[in-house]
Write an enzyme that holds these catalytic residues in place. Structure first.
Site, PDB file in Angstrom:
ATOM      1  N   ASP A 130    -111.486 107.858  35.448  1.00  9.72           N
ATOM      2  CA  ASP A 130    -112.236 108.027  36.477  1.00  9.72           C
ATOM      3  C   ASP A 130    -113.030 109.558  36.088  1.00  9.72           C
ATOM      4  OD1 ASP A 130    -111.672 105.980  37.939  1.00  9.72           O
ATOM      5  OD2 ASP A 130    -110.758 106.759  39.558  1.00  9.72           O
ATOM      6  N   ASP A 169    -108.344 104.513  41.966  1.00  3.12           N
ATOM      7  CA  ASP A 169    -108.057 105.009  43.208  1.00  3.12           C
ATOM      8  C   ASP A 169    -108.050 104.023  44.551  1.00  3.12           C
ATOM      9  OD1 ASP A 169    -110.618 105.431  43.278  1.00  3.12           O
ATOM     10  OD2 ASP A 169    -110.675 107.676  43.121  1.00  3.12           O
ATOM     11  N   ASP A 208    -109.610  98.827  42.834  1.00  5.32           N
ATOM     12  CA  ASP A 208    -109.292  99.032  41.384  1.00  5.32           C
ATOM     13  C   ASP A 208    -107.565  98.384  41.144  1.00  5.32           C
ATOM     14  OD1 ASP A 208    -111.167 100.647  41.037  1.00  5.32           O
ATOM     15  OD2 ASP A 208    -110.348 102.550  41.793  1.00  5.32           O
TER      16      ASP A 208
END
Ligand code: ATP
Length: 915
Positions: free
Chosen positions: A337, A640, A644
């Site tokens: 990310d 997170d 996901d």
């Protein structure tokens, strides 16, 4: 003061679901959020919100487990027969070995359990509560009845909670009811007799929020919760095992059985064909058995893993599933990310665009000092600017705690930055909750990329405020608010242009909009935003890259690991940040939309070529993992959110964020990063590579010792010679020097070039190729050393005890030097660093030298182990044999590197082709 008398007992029978929400607060004496002191006092009364832990393996169970082991059976049988034959000393030593082996196993298993339970504590579940002084994140164990908790997607409900406010809240209750479809919740009381699955006004401890948000009051904690009633116990964490260690365990077990059978055959054959007496033959067979069984191996491997897990935890990476330790070392692609992992997630609004004017905002971080400028002139606060600031301040769930000089932020750092901006633009953020209370909201969702709130003031105005990804908000808007407070048709082209400018500078751009609604509007739905939304303006937020991430990305590239940024942010922002971070192909950015149009094959091709993916959703992450894996990548993926979870599960190494990650993401992942920092992932990979190579070194060190000893004994039996080392002496070598020396390998620091080598290929098996060769080759070297020393001593002294003592000392000296060789399997060992060793290695070597001197010179040992004092010349000879082993292996490494450098190079070339 609180006491057990005036608070209700925690009764599972209490039908909280049927009482209205306010009534419950009265019953719980919690009409307002609890203060810290009250919560502490209640914790005293109710106890921690924890389920009693499943019973750890008691010491007795652990002890008896050590005794269930083939080696122990062999030793006990040998001790019994040796005793029966009248060899009391031998029987005593064998029994001592049984005791030592059991104790070592017992202590080592205890240590492993400790390591695991320490990790369990690091990952203690958290809960978001509202207390008298605002929102906090606390350990779920500290929740008490009466506490106000907040729920978000991906949260595990921390205690049985009576819901007071829900927004699209759906909770998956399969662990309680077996029903896999998420249940829609609402604060309305339900009838008293409702079954558990129908108690829609309750959120039960341990269930998982799948969508929406909620707020409620805790009514039952710990063992009094529904889950506490059903299971009563908390499942314990996994054991300290990886596929490799399991394979080695099985290998050791099968090997032991084969050895026992082979020994029995040798015994039977010997009785028929050899001239050895029953007793001599029996002792030879016992010797062969203990020589061949790699007794220390499982313990060494487990300790290596335990140390690896501890090292990673020190570097902020907590391992949840042990097998991942091996995959970590082989990772070839890290998908990360952006926000908070590669960037600092300490945001500040630097730019605002209102009424087609671009303005700069001064000030640093979350400090409130700062103002709005145009060029170098402070701007007079206009109606429009205040409206933008109001939207930023109200459509916002973050809290700023002003009691300290530097305000403490609670909630999303981006929203906190928006609050700070609102303050700088003269909006009263402290009074906003009172002046503009919120009636309803549409929470932020990574799929829709916006958030909206419905607020009203006390003068009859109601307004919907919306904020989100600019293209999403522009799509909603028909009009834009002009400088004088009026509206005009939205000029999309102009706004698109300015968004491009801001994003190209690496700013995260958000658009803010409003929709006036009638004063009696109380609910807000997504459809309400289809018409009448007016654009207020844009804000640009700066989120600088983490310096340590830049370094870590560089390290990854040197280590042949590709780094991919997968972000929900705008393509241009992502590209600009990627350039700052030094990502390889930052010029080319693929968006979620681009990915949607690609076939699986095309995606596989592009997934390896492109390094930046923007405006992606969690489904794209899953597709990317699959595409990269199809290209033989070993993929680490961060995540997170609750959505996901599939990608985290699918990845070879799923990494959840410990700070901003949801419980669902943590549970789906195999590693949790305590600091959300990309550099910690790279540190974990480095540790993974180190653990893997230490496991390999442990195996490469121990197996040849067993190999060398057993081939020596077999050779002696076949040639009809006396055994060059007696069974008891073999036990001494295996249980003392081999184990002490091998133990140091568990602590081996990473080799200097550990992050300069390409990752191991996925299909790599430890017991193949090189390792098998090494075990075989070193076994032969040991055989030569043992026999050479024995023959030499027999030739010169013709004394069995001297010859055997020399053979043992030679073997131990060879082990010591071999230890130095094994510390660097692929690179030269005779270097300053290699020769100096580590303090642990030196300590182990010093210990072994002392023990060998005792073994050789102490009369007690002479009696027990049938040893004899050696001359200095003989000791020198033993050392010479050791040096010879080191030199021969150094030459072997050199030749190997000359002749077969291709495998490494091939991998490197393959990697580079994709970079
Ligand atoms: P990363 O995936 O790297 O963490 P991200 O934080 O940008 O990046 P998301 O959280 O999926 O990813 O956000 C996607 C977009 O949604 C953001 O770029 C922003 O435009 C918008 N956004 C994020 N948070 C909020 C919020 N709280 N309210 C409104 N819009 C938001």
């Amino acid at each position: 003061m609180l006491s057990e008398n005036n608070l209700p007992q925690q009764s599972p029978e209490q039908p909280w679901h049927s009482v209205n929400a306010f009534g419950i607060r009265e019953l719980l004496e919690a009409t307002a959020p609890l203060s810290g002191e009250e919560a502490v006092a209640r914790l005293d009364v109710y106890g921690p919100n924890r389920l009693p832990e499943g019973k750890a393996n008691g010491p007795l169970a652990r002890l008896t487990r050590q005794l269930r082991n083939v080696l122990i059976y062999v030793l006990l049988t040998a001790a019994a027969i040796t005793g029966a034959l009248g060899h009391w000393v031998d029987a005593g030593v064998i029994m001592a070995v049984v005791v030592i082996q059991t104790l070592v196993g017992f202590i080592q298993e205890g240590k492993a359990e400790q390591a695991l339970s320490a990790i369990g504590h690091m990952l203690a579940p958290k809960a978001r509560v509202v207390r008298e002084d605002g929102q906090h994140q606390i350990n779920a164990a500290d929740l008490v009845p009466g506490d106000t908790v907040l729920l978000e997607p991906g949260d595990r409900v921390p205690a049985d909670t009576r819901l007071e406010k829900c927004h699209n809240l759906k909770i998956e209750e399969a662990i309680l009811t077996g029903e896999s479809v998420a249940v829609e919740k609402s604060p309305e009381p339900v009838e008293k007799e409702a079954a558990l699955g129908d108690q829609t006004s309750m959120a039960f401890s341990g269930t998982m929020v799948s969508t929406g948000t909620g707020r409620g009051v805790v009514v039952r904690t710990g063992a009094a919760t529904e889950i506490g009633r059903i299971s009563g116990l908390l499942a314990r964490t996994t054991s300290l095992k990886t596929p490799l260690v399991e394979k080695m365990d099985r290998f050791a077990k099968i090997l032991s059985i084969i050895i026992v059978i082979a020994a029995a055959a040798v015994f039977a054959g010997g009785l028929v064909f050899s001239d050895l007496s029953f007793q001599e033959l029996f002792m030879a067979v016992v010797g062969l058995t203990v020589a061949a069984i790699p007794e220390g191996l499982p313990a060494i491997l487990t300790i290596t893993l335990a140390i690896g897990v501890r090292q990673m935890a020190k570097r902020q990476a907590v391992v949840r599933r042990m097998p991942v330790l091996e995959s970590l070392g082989a990772v070839s692609v890290i998908c990360s990310d952006k926000t908070g992992t590669l960037t600092r997630n300490e945001m500040v609004v630097t730019t605002a665009v209102v009424g087609r004017q671009r303005m700069d905002i001064s000030g640093e971080g979350y400090e409130l000092e700062g103002a709005v400028y145009q060029g170098s002139h402070p701007v007079d606060v206009t109606v429009l600017l205040v409206d933008l600031a109001r939207a930023a301040g109200l459509c916002n769930d973050a809290h700023l705690d002003f009691r300290e000089k530097q305000p403490r932020i609670q909630g999303d750092p981006m929203e906190a930055a928006l609050k700070v901006f609102a303050h700088k633009a003269a909006f009263d953020i402290e009074g906003s909750a009172h002046d503009w209370p919120r009636r309803d909201e549409i929470p932020f969702d990574t799929q829709t990329r916006f958030m909206a709130t419905l607020n009203h003031d006390h003068h009859g105005h109601s307004m919907v405020y919306v904020k989100g990804a600019p293209e999403r908000i522009l799509d909603m808007c028909e009009a834009e608010v002009t400088e004088n407070g009026g509206t005009s048709a939205l000029e999309r082209y102009w706004w698109d242009q300015i968004i491009t400018d801001l994003a190209s500078d690496g700013l995260r751009v958000l658009a803010l909009a409003r929709k006036p609604v009638s004063r009696d509007t109380t609910d807000l739905a997504v459809e309400d935003l289809d018409t009448g939304v007016e654009l207020l303006g844009l804000v640009g937020l700066l989120d600088p890259p983490r310096q340590e991430a830049i370094r870590a990305i560089f390290d990854c590239h040197t280590a042949g690991i590709q780094v991919k940024m997968i972000t929900g942010d705008h393509a241009l922002t992502a590209g600009a940040i990627a350039r700052k971070l030094g990502l390889r192909n930052s010029e080319r950015v693929l968006t979620g939309k681009d990915l949607d149009g690609l076939s699986a094959e095309a995606l596989q091709q592009l997934a390896t070529e492109v390094d930046v993916f923007a405006r992606t959703s969690p489904e794209h992450k899953l597709r990317l993992v699959e595409a990269l894996q199809a290209q033989h990548g070993v993929v680490a993926m961060t995540g997170d959110g609750v959505n996901d979870a599939p990608a985290l599960k699918r990845a070879d190494v799923g990494i959840a964020m410990g700070v901003k990650g949801s419980e669902a993401a943590r549970e789906a992942s195999s590693v949790v990063l305590l600091d959300d920092n990309f550099a910690s992932i790279v540190a974990a990979v480095r540790e993974g590579r180190t653990v893997y190579s230490n496991l390999k070194k442990g195996i490469a060190f121990l197996l040849p010792i067993n190999g060398g000893e057993s081939i020596s004994l077999i050779t002696a039996l076949l040639l009809g010679l006396a055994l060059p080392i007696s069974p008891l002496q073999i036990l001494w070598v295996n249980m003392v020097s081999a184990v002490v020396l091998a133990m140091t390998l568990a602590f081996e620091p990473p080799e200097p070039d550990v992050m300069k080598r390409p990752p191991l290929p996925r299909e790599q098996s430890l017991l193949q190729g090189f390792l098998v060769w090494r075990v075989f080759f070193v076994s032969l070297l040991f055989l030569t050393g043992i026999f050479g020393a024995w023959f030499w001593a027999m030739h010169h002294y013709d004394d069995q005890n001297i010859a055997r003592t020399l053979a043992v000392n030679t073997l131990v000296a060879m082990e010591v030097f071999y230890l130095f060789a094994v510390r660097y399997l692929d690179t030269p060992s005779i270097t300053l660093r290699g020769v100096l060793g580590t303090p642990i290695v030196l300590l182990a070597v010093a210990t072994i030298v002392i023990l060998q001197l005792l073994f050789t010179y102490l009369p007690w040992f002479h009696n027990t182990f049938e040893t004899s004092a050696l001359s200095l010349e003989m000791l020198a000879l033993a050392c010479l044999a050791g040096v010879a082993v080191l030199v021969i292996l150094e030459i072997e490494t050199w030749i190997r590197r000359r002749l077969w450098p291709t495998r490494l190079n091939e991998i490197r070339k393959r990697q580079q082709k994709h970079m």
